[in-house]
Design an enzyme around this catalytic site. Structure first.
Site, PDB file in Angstrom:
ATOM      1  N   HIS A  36       0.779  -1.126  -0.143  1.00 37.04           N
ATOM      2  CA  HIS A  36       0.063  -0.098   0.039  1.00 37.04           C
ATOM      3  C   HIS A  36       0.860   1.395  -0.022  1.00 37.04           C
ATOM      4  CE1 HIS A  36      -3.476  -2.579   2.082  1.00 37.04           C
ATOM      5  NE2 HIS A  36      -3.014  -3.167   1.226  1.00 37.04           N
ATOM      6  N   ARG A  90      -7.428   3.693  -0.288  1.00 36.18           N
ATOM      7  CA  ARG A  90      -6.571   2.425   0.218  1.00 36.18           C
ATOM      8  C   ARG A  90      -5.325   2.550  -0.336  1.00 36.18           C
ATOM      9  NH1 ARG A  90      -5.888  -3.351  -1.198  1.00 36.18           N
ATOM     10  NH2 ARG A  90      -5.484  -4.346   0.708  1.00 36.18           N
ATOM     11  N   GLU A 115     -11.729  -0.249  -7.848  1.00 40.05           N
ATOM     12  CA  GLU A 115     -12.460   0.727  -8.204  1.00 40.05           C
ATOM     13  C   GLU A 115     -11.944   2.012  -9.217  1.00 40.05           C
ATOM     14  OE1 GLU A 115     -13.789   1.362  -3.404  1.00 40.05           O
ATOM     15  OE2 GLU A 115     -12.948   3.108  -4.353  1.00 40.05           O
ATOM     16  N   ASP A 135     -22.088   3.292   0.595  1.00 44.94           N
ATOM     17  CA  ASP A 135     -22.807   4.358   1.159  1.00 44.94           C
ATOM     18  C   ASP A 135     -23.967   4.988   0.154  1.00 44.94           C
ATOM     19  OD1 ASP A 135     -22.675   6.354   3.324  1.00 44.94           O
ATOM     20  OD2 ASP A 135     -21.965   7.681   1.660  1.00 44.94           O
TER      21      ASP A 135
END
Length: 202
Positions: A36, A90, A115, A135
């Site tokens: 990451h 992320r 995404e 969401d």
């Protein structure tokens, strides 16, 4: 100047240098990790330098306003004025701007959804509270395209005309996605299985 995002002994940082010249720091103090680590950098249409910074394997960084990790940052060419542009990321891997000046970014999910997001200043993209869409209360901004992580692991991105092209690592292809204003059409595979993992497109 040549600009680079790199992992140093103590941190991740952005540097610049003239060919054959001394390396000078632009931005230092970003947390580093074995995963990451983020790192795409580009100059935007506004002349500002943008950087996608991974959460450094600490998902809490993405929602922490005091951390520069898990964010997209915007700054002047010399690193001054650095600020958080968006949060809740992320591990952004690629981004590009369309002809209307809209910024689109590809991002690794964890185990379920990768995404593509339309990036707008000040928005929160939900990680780690949301992976992919989910969401509905307006706190977070949902992605406009998602894939399973096995189909994508999206990496570098580029835009030509009205198409967004996203390199795929695990998907071993390039995804071509039509841009339709502030929405995206159906992704289509290109070069599937021909070259293995594809890191970036230019």
């Amino acid at each position: 100047y040549v600009y680079a995002y790199l992992t140093a002994a103590s941190d991740n940082r952005i540097v610049r240098f003239r060919l054959g010249g001394q390396v000078r720091n632009v931005l230092t103090g970003l947390q580093k990790s074995g995963i990451h680590n983020g790192g795409p950098i580009h100059f935007g249409p506004d002349g500002k330098l943008y950087a996608g910074v991974g959460d450094a394997a600490n998902s809490a960084n993405a929602q922490d306003p005091g951390s520069r990790n898990g964010k997209i940052l915007r700054m002047d060419a010399d690193g001054s004025g650095a600020r958080v542009w968006t949060l809740g990321h992320r591990n952004v891997q690629g981004f590009a701007w369309d002809r209307a000046g809209r910024m689109w970014a590809s991002e690794f999910g964890q185990n379920t959804f990768d995404e593509v997001n339309l990036i707008r200043r000040g928005r929160n993209y939900g990680w780690p509270e949301v992976e992919g869409r989910g969401d509905t209360q307006g706190r977070f901004t949902n992605p406009l395209v998602t894939w399973s992580t096995g189909d994508a692991s999206p990496s570098g991105a580029a835009i030509i005309g009205s198409n967004l092209y996203v390199a795929a690592l695990r998907g071993e292809c390039v995804w071509r996605i039509p841009i339709r204003g502030t929405s995206l059409g159906t992704p289509r595979r290109m070069l599937a299985g021909r070259y293995g993992r594809i890191r970036t497109v230019v």
